[in-house]
Design a protein around this motif. Structure first.
Motif, PDB file in Angstrom:
ATOM      1  N   ALA A 195       0.832  -1.214   0.000  1.00 27.76           N
ATOM      2  CA  ALA A 195       0.000   0.000   0.000  1.00 27.76           C
ATOM      3  C   ALA A 195       0.860   1.255   0.000  1.00 27.76           C
ATOM      4  O   ALA A 195       2.073   1.212   0.249  1.00 27.76           O
ATOM      5  N   TYR A 196       0.195   2.373  -0.286  1.00 24.88           N
ATOM      6  CA  TYR A 196       0.838   3.678  -0.100  1.00 24.88           C
ATOM      7  C   TYR A 196       0.867   3.986   1.397  1.00 24.88           C
ATOM      8  O   TYR A 196       0.049   3.476   2.171  1.00 24.88           O
ATOM      9  N   SER A 197       1.783   4.846   1.801  1.00 24.92           N
ATOM     10  CA  SER A 197       1.921   5.150   3.230  1.00 24.92           C
ATOM     11  C   SER A 197       0.689   5.896   3.749  1.00 24.92           C
ATOM     12  O   SER A 197       0.146   6.767   3.071  1.00 24.92           O
ATOM     13  N   ARG A 220      -4.041  -7.613   4.894  1.00 22.09           N
ATOM     14  CA  ARG A 220      -2.734  -7.881   5.528  1.00 22.09           C
ATOM     15  C   ARG A 220      -1.695  -6.959   4.894  1.00 22.09           C
ATOM     16  O   ARG A 220      -1.128  -7.264   3.851  1.00 22.09           O
ATOM     17  N   LEU A 221      -1.458  -5.832   5.526  1.00 24.75           N
ATOM     18  CA  LEU A 221      -0.495  -4.876   4.975  1.00 24.75           C
ATOM     19  C   LEU A 221       0.923  -5.421   5.114  1.00 24.75           C
ATOM     20  O   LEU A 221       1.405  -5.679   6.214  1.00 24.75           O
ATOM     21  N   ALA A 222       1.590  -5.579   3.982  1.00 24.40           N
ATOM     22  CA  ALA A 222       2.949  -6.121   3.989  1.00 24.40           C
ATOM     23  C   ALA A 222       3.996  -5.022   3.845  1.00 24.40           C
ATOM     24  O   ALA A 222       5.192  -5.281   3.998  1.00 24.40           O
ATOM     25  N   GLY A 223       3.554  -3.816   3.545  1.00 20.85           N
ATOM     26  CA  GLY A 223       4.509  -2.725   3.391  1.00 20.85           C
ATOM     27  C   GLY A 223       3.799  -1.473   2.915  1.00 20.85           C
ATOM     28  O   GLY A 223       2.765  -1.542   2.238  1.00 20.85           O
ATOM     29  N   GLU A 224       4.330  -0.319   3.304  1.00 18.79           N
ATOM     30  CA  GLU A 224       3.780   0.966   2.873  1.00 18.79           C
ATOM     31  C   GLU A 224       4.866   1.743   2.144  1.00 18.79           C
ATOM     32  O   GLU A 224       6.033   1.741   2.568  1.00 18.79           O
ATOM     33  N   HIS A 225       4.473   2.416   1.072  1.00 21.84           N
ATOM     34  CA  HIS A 225       5.436   3.112   0.222  1.00 21.84           C
ATOM     35  C   HIS A 225       4.979   4.537  -0.042  1.00 21.84           C
ATOM     36  O   HIS A 225       3.780   4.808  -0.144  1.00 21.84           O
ATOM     37  N   SER A 230       8.316   2.850  -5.992  1.00 24.80           N
ATOM     38  CA  SER A 230       8.697   1.840  -5.003  1.00 24.80           C
ATOM     39  C   SER A 230       7.589   0.816  -4.816  1.00 24.80           C
ATOM     40  O   SER A 230       7.850  -0.369  -4.585  1.00 24.80           O
ATOM     41  N   LEU A 231       6.327   1.250  -4.940  1.00 30.69           N
ATOM     42  CA  LEU A 231       5.212   0.317  -4.826  1.00 30.69           C
ATOM     43  C   LEU A 231       5.246  -0.699  -5.972  1.00 30.69           C
ATOM     44  O   LEU A 231       5.074  -1.897  -5.764  1.00 30.69           O
ATOM     45  N   ILE A 232       5.491  -0.222  -7.183  1.00 27.79           N
ATOM     46  CA  ILE A 232       5.582  -1.121  -8.340  1.00 27.79           C
ATOM     47  C   ILE A 232       6.710  -2.123  -8.150  1.00 27.79           C
ATOM     48  O   ILE A 232       6.563  -3.313  -8.414  1.00 27.79           O
ATOM     49  N   ALA A 233       7.857  -1.634  -7.682  1.00 28.09           N
ATOM     50  CA  ALA A 233       9.008  -2.520  -7.481  1.00 28.09           C
ATOM     51  C   ALA A 233       8.708  -3.597  -6.452  1.00 28.09           C
ATOM     52  O   ALA A 233       9.103  -4.765  -6.609  1.00 28.09           O
ATOM     53  N   ALA A 234       7.983  -3.221  -5.383  1.00 27.71           N
ATOM     54  CA  ALA A 234       7.661  -4.190  -4.331  1.00 27.71           C
ATOM     55  C   ALA A 234       6.732  -5.283  -4.860  1.00 27.71           C
ATOM     56  O   ALA A 234       6.916  -6.465  -4.566  1.00 27.71           O
TER      57      ALA A 234
END
Length: 299
Positions: A195-197, A220-225, A230-234
C-alpha cells in the motif's frame, strides 16, 4: 530623473532638432527644451551643443544616448511583461500532481497548455493529496491534479473532474493468479497487500477500509510506500498485491498484471483543483487545456 526626461532626450537626439522632436512627441517646444536643461543640470553634464537651427550630441551625450535607449527599452519590456502576466499569457504556473493517477492526464495537458501559452513556464511538483491542498491554500501551487478530495477539504477550491479510473489488482507476472480473468476480494484478503503510506496518503487507506468492509476482514499490509515507483518494485518482486487505478497500466507495461476486481468501489474521480480567486487566470487556462488533452486521449 524620470522616464519622460529620457524620452524627450532620445527624441531630440534622434531628430537633431528641438522643434521636430516636440512635434513628434506632441509637446510644446519650450516644454521639451526645459526638460532637457533640467536633465543636464541633474546629471551635471552638457548633452547637446546648440546652434540656432539644430542641436548635436556632445561626446557625453552620445554615451548617454546608448544607455537612455536601453533604459527605455527595459521599461517598455517590463510593462509588456507585467501586462502579459496579468493577462495570463506569460509567467509561471506551479502544478502539483500524483504520478499514478495523472499518467494519462498530465502529458496531453502540458502539450495543449504550452501550445497556447509558450511563454508560460510550467513547474511540476510530485506531491501527496494533502501536500497539494496545503500548497494550494498557501498559494505555492496554482493547480493540483489529484483524486477528488472529500467535500470538507475542497472549501475555497474549485474542482473539475477530468477522468474516472476503476481499481485494479496489481500482481507480479509470475504470481499464480496472474492469468486470472477476475480477482475476488476474498482472494486479496488472504494475500499480503502493498500500500501507499498512511501518513502521505490517508485517503488511500480510507478507500481500503471501505473496499474491505463487506468482507469483515482487514487487509494484511505487507509494506507501505511513499511513491508509485517503489510500490511497483515491491509488487514486481513478489512481495504481495497492490490496489491501483487502471490508468497505471501505461506505467507498468509488462512488469505487472492489472486484474479487475469482482466487487469494487465506484471508479476513482481524478481531476484538477484550484483556487477560484483573483489571479487564477493561468490555472483556469491550464484546466481547460487538461480537459482538451483528455478528449484527445479518448478512444
Amino acid at each position: 530623473m524620470e522616464l519622460r526626461h529620457l524620452r524627450y532626450f532620445v527624441a531630440v537626439a534622434e531628430a537633431e532638432n528641438v522643434s521636430r522632436a516636440a512635434l513628434k512627441l506632441h509637446v510644446s517646444q519650450p516644454g521639451i527644451s526645459r526638460q532637457i536643461r533640467d536633465l543636464e543640470e541633474e546629471i551635471g553634464v552638457q548633452l547637446f551643443e546648440r546652434s540656432a537651427k539644430s542641436v548635436r550630441l556632445t561626446a557625453a551625450g552620445g554615451a548617454f544616448l546608448t544607455e537612455a535607449r536601453a533604459v527605455l527599452q527595459r521599461a517598455d519590456e517590463a510593462v509588456s511583461r507585467a501586462r502579459a502576466v496579468a493577462g495570463g499569457t506569460a509567467g509561471e504556473i506551479h502544478i502539483g500532481y500524483a504520478p499514478s493517477l495523472t499518467v494519462q492526464i498530465l502529458p496531453p495537458a502540458l502539450r495543449k497548455f504550452q501550445e497556447q501559452f509558450p511563454k508560460v513556464r510550467a513547474v511540476l511538483h510530485d506531491l501527496s493529496t494533502e501536500e497539494m491542498l496545503a500548497q494550494l491554500s498557501a498559494g505555492e501551487l496554482q493547480v493540483a491534479l489529484t483524486v477528488r478530495p472529500p467535500a470538507s477539504q475542497l472549501r475555497g477550491f474549485r474542482f473539475e473532474e477530468l477522468a474516472r479510473y476503476a481499481l485494479r489488482v496489481a500482481v507480479a507476472p509470475q504470481h499464480e493468479l496472474a492469468n486470472a480473468k477476475m480477482i475476488r476480494l476474498e482472494q486479496v484478503v488472504r494475500e499480503p497487500l502493498i500500500a501507499y503510506s498512511r501518513k502521505d496518503y490517508p485517503e488511500y487507506h480510507t478507500m481500503l477500509e471501505k473496499l474491505f468492509a463487506p468482507t469483515g476482514c482487514k487487509p494484511r499490509l505487507a509494506g507501505e510506500h511513499d511513491s508509485v515507483t517503489s510500490l511497483i518494485a515491491a509488487v514486481e518482486s513478489g512481495h504481495g498485491f497492490a490496489l491501483v487505478p487502471e490508468c497505471l497500466a501505461c506505467m507498468v507495461g509488462a512488469r505487472l498484471k492489472l486484474l479487475p476486481l469482482s466487487h469494487s468501489l465506484p471508479p476513482l474521480a481524478v481531476g484538477a483543483a484550484w483556487r477560484g480567486a483573483v489571479g487564477s487566470g493561468l490555472a483556469q487556462h491550464f484546466v481547460a487545456a487538461a480537459k482538451a488533452g483528455v478528449l484527445t486521449q479518448a478512444p
